[in-house]
Design an enzyme around this catalytic site. Structure first.
Site, PDB file in Angstrom:
ATOM      1  N   HIS A  71     -62.416  -9.703 -40.826  1.00  0.00           N
ATOM      2  CA  HIS A  71     -63.771 -10.204 -40.580  1.00  0.00           C
ATOM      3  C   HIS A  71     -64.717  -9.193 -41.217  1.00  0.00           C
ATOM      4  CE1 HIS A  71     -66.770 -12.143 -37.550  1.00  0.00           C
ATOM      5  NE2 HIS A  71     -67.394 -11.698 -38.626  1.00  0.00           N
ATOM      6  N   CYS A 103     -62.121  -8.709 -31.666  1.00  0.00           N
ATOM      7  CA  CYS A 103     -63.008  -9.276 -30.658  1.00  0.00           C
ATOM      8  C   CYS A 103     -63.836  -8.174 -29.999  1.00  0.00           C
ATOM      9  CB  CYS A 103     -62.205 -10.034 -29.604  1.00  0.00           C
ATOM     10  SG  CYS A 103     -63.232 -10.798 -28.332  1.00  0.00           S
ATOM     11  N   GLY A 123     -64.355 -20.233 -39.594  1.00  0.00           N
ATOM     12  CA  GLY A 123     -64.433 -20.307 -38.148  1.00  0.00           C
ATOM     13  C   GLY A 123     -65.355 -21.416 -37.699  1.00  0.00           C
ATOM     14  N   ARG A 124     -66.570 -21.040 -37.301  1.00  0.00           N
ATOM     15  CA  ARG A 124     -67.505 -22.013 -36.715  1.00  0.00           C
ATOM     16  C   ARG A 124     -67.825 -23.168 -37.647  1.00  0.00           C
ATOM     17  NH1 ARG A 124     -72.137 -18.132 -35.467  1.00  0.00           N
ATOM     18  NH2 ARG A 124     -71.011 -16.891 -37.006  1.00  0.00           N
ATOM     19  N   GLY A 161     -65.426 -14.507 -41.914  1.00  0.00           N
ATOM     20  CA  GLY A 161     -66.779 -14.110 -41.545  1.00  0.00           C
ATOM     21  C   GLY A 161     -67.845 -14.738 -42.410  1.00  0.00           C
ATOM     22  N   GLY A 162     -68.653 -15.614 -41.824  1.00  0.00           N
ATOM     23  CA  GLY A 162     -69.825 -16.144 -42.503  1.00  0.00           C
ATOM     24  C   GLY A 162     -69.593 -17.205 -43.545  1.00  0.00           C
ATOM     25  N   GLN A 189     -52.412 -15.982 -31.556  1.00  0.00           N
ATOM     26  CA  GLN A 189     -53.091 -14.687 -31.572  1.00  0.00           C
ATOM     27  C   GLN A 189     -52.956 -14.032 -30.210  1.00  0.00           C
ATOM     28  OE1 GLN A 189     -57.484 -13.856 -31.480  1.00  0.00           O
ATOM     29  NE2 GLN A 189     -57.095 -13.011 -33.528  1.00  0.00           N
ATOM     30  N   MET A 246     -60.571 -19.094 -32.048  1.00  0.00           N
ATOM     31  CA  MET A 246     -61.883 -19.037 -31.389  1.00  0.00           C
ATOM     32  C   MET A 246     -61.729 -19.382 -29.919  1.00  0.00           C
ATOM     33  SD  MET A 246     -64.295 -20.752 -34.341  1.00  0.00           S
ATOM     34  CE  MET A 246     -63.118 -22.031 -34.808  1.00  0.00           C
ATOM     35  N   MET A 247     -62.141 -18.452 -29.070  1.00  0.00           N
ATOM     36  CA  MET A 247     -62.025 -18.641 -27.631  1.00  0.00           C
ATOM     37  C   MET A 247     -62.789 -19.877 -27.176  1.00  0.00           C
ATOM     38  SD  MET A 247     -60.017 -16.359 -26.444  1.00  0.00           S
ATOM     39  CE  MET A 247     -60.350 -16.493 -24.684  1.00  0.00           C
TER      40      MET A 247
END
Length: 336
Positions: free
Chosen positions: A167, A96, A234-235, A208-209, A66, A14-15
């Site tokens: 994703h 991305c 991820g988040r 994803g999600g 990555q 994650m950027m």
């Protein structure tokens, strides 16, 4: 002893988030999760300050890099440098959706050029001995996800890719921001499971999600007798880092490295102290810890103290301990 896939559980690249300080902190919470760098362009690796951009602490392992790029020769050269730095995997970004990435002809727009992605993977495979993987979407814009993902998979398989991280939603390159692309296109986990059924000998991980470990575990359950090889958070892993304490016991059958978030901070303190000595500001490290006590009494003043006092030039370990005290006092009071 169970021989788990190397991609069984990972934390997404994650950027602006998964930098070396974030990865060092996450490693105090889980010994088994595969960690990824932020995306680094081939140009940055080849011509930039490498130690600052891709240097990492050996304690972060297992850790993968990555790369962003679309020139096979540049990717091969960057992959070779990454392997020399000690990364255990090289991942190509084909997911991305940002304008900057599109302008550079890499990221999700490469879903439209599966043959080129295959050339990139083949060049990297020829350059390094570590695994080469691809992280992609199920399609972009008006592509049919069935045809688009199958086409990409066929080319990278032929090139010798070691794993595909999908994703499970489209990217809309025009009309949606990168943030909106993380939420608005609908998720299609079934598409990823169909991909695995069609390619049983290819390692496939889903991204994803996924909001927690329960959701990750559910997607790792066999369907029609076949299971995915991995789940990538991820988040959720970033915003609620304490959930990572469950990764090793729940997904690998091993004890967590530490007992609780308080012990995680104690384990992270030597790393913080060493970086402070090097001139790194405290906030560069503690910004990754703001959500550690979410849901606990004292979490709000903990976050506030790190967000305000932690940004000052004289902030140090004492500042972190002051913040933690807001939570530990509440815990002690509740136990009394």
């Amino acid at each position: 002893m169970v021989n788990f896939s190397p991609w069984r559980f990972s934390i997404a690249p994650m950027m602006d988030w998964t930098d070396r300080h974030c990865r060092a902190f996450h490693r105090t919470l889980t010994a088994r999760a595969l960690l990824y760098t932020e995306m680094v362009t081939t140009g940055a690796v080849l011509h930039g300050p490498r130690e600052r951009l891709i240097g990492f602490d050996a304690a972060e392992h297992p850790v993968a890099i990555q790369l962003g790029g679309s020139d096979p020769r540049d990717l091969a050269a960057a992959a070779r440098i990454a392997e020399e730095f000690g990364y255990r995997e090289v991942n190509l970004n084909v997911g991305c959706p940002s304008d900057r990435v599109q302008d550079g002809r890499f990221g999700a727009c490469l879903m439209r050029e599966p043959a080129l992605v295959g050339e990139c993977v083949a060049a990297m495979k020829a350059a390094v001995s570590v695994p080469v993987t691809v992280k992609c979407r199920i399609g972009v814009d008006d592509q049919d996800p069935e045809a688009a993902l199958d086409a990409l998979t066929a080319t990278v398989r032929a090139a010798g890719v070691d794993a595909l991280v999908v994703h499970a939603r489209k990217a809309w390159l025009k009309g949606l921001s990168p943030k909106e692309n993380r939420d608005i296109p609908p998720l299609d986990y079934g598409r990823v499971h169909r991909l695995k059924r069609a390619n049983p000998d290819l390692a496939v991980a889903l991204n994803g999600g996924l909001q927690d470990l329960a959701a990750a575990k559910a997607e790792l359950e066999p369907r029609d007798g076949l299971a995915l090889d991995g789940a990538m958070l991820g988040r959720a892993a970033y915003a609620e880092p304490a959930l990572l304490l469950g990764v090793d016991p729940e997904l690998f059958g091993e004890p967590a490295p530490v007992a609780d978030p308080f012990a995680a901070i104690e384990a992270y303190e030597p790393y913080i102290a060493a970086r402070l000595q090097e001139g790194v500001r405290l906030h560069a490290m503690t910004r990754h810890m703001l959500g550690l006590f979410n849901g606990r009494p004292g979490a709000r003043p903990y976050r506030r103290h790190l967000s305000v006092a932690g940004t000052r030039s004289d902030a140090g370990l004492h500042t972190l301990r002051e913040a933690v005290a807001f939570v530990s006092r509440e815990a002690a009071s509740a136990a009394a």
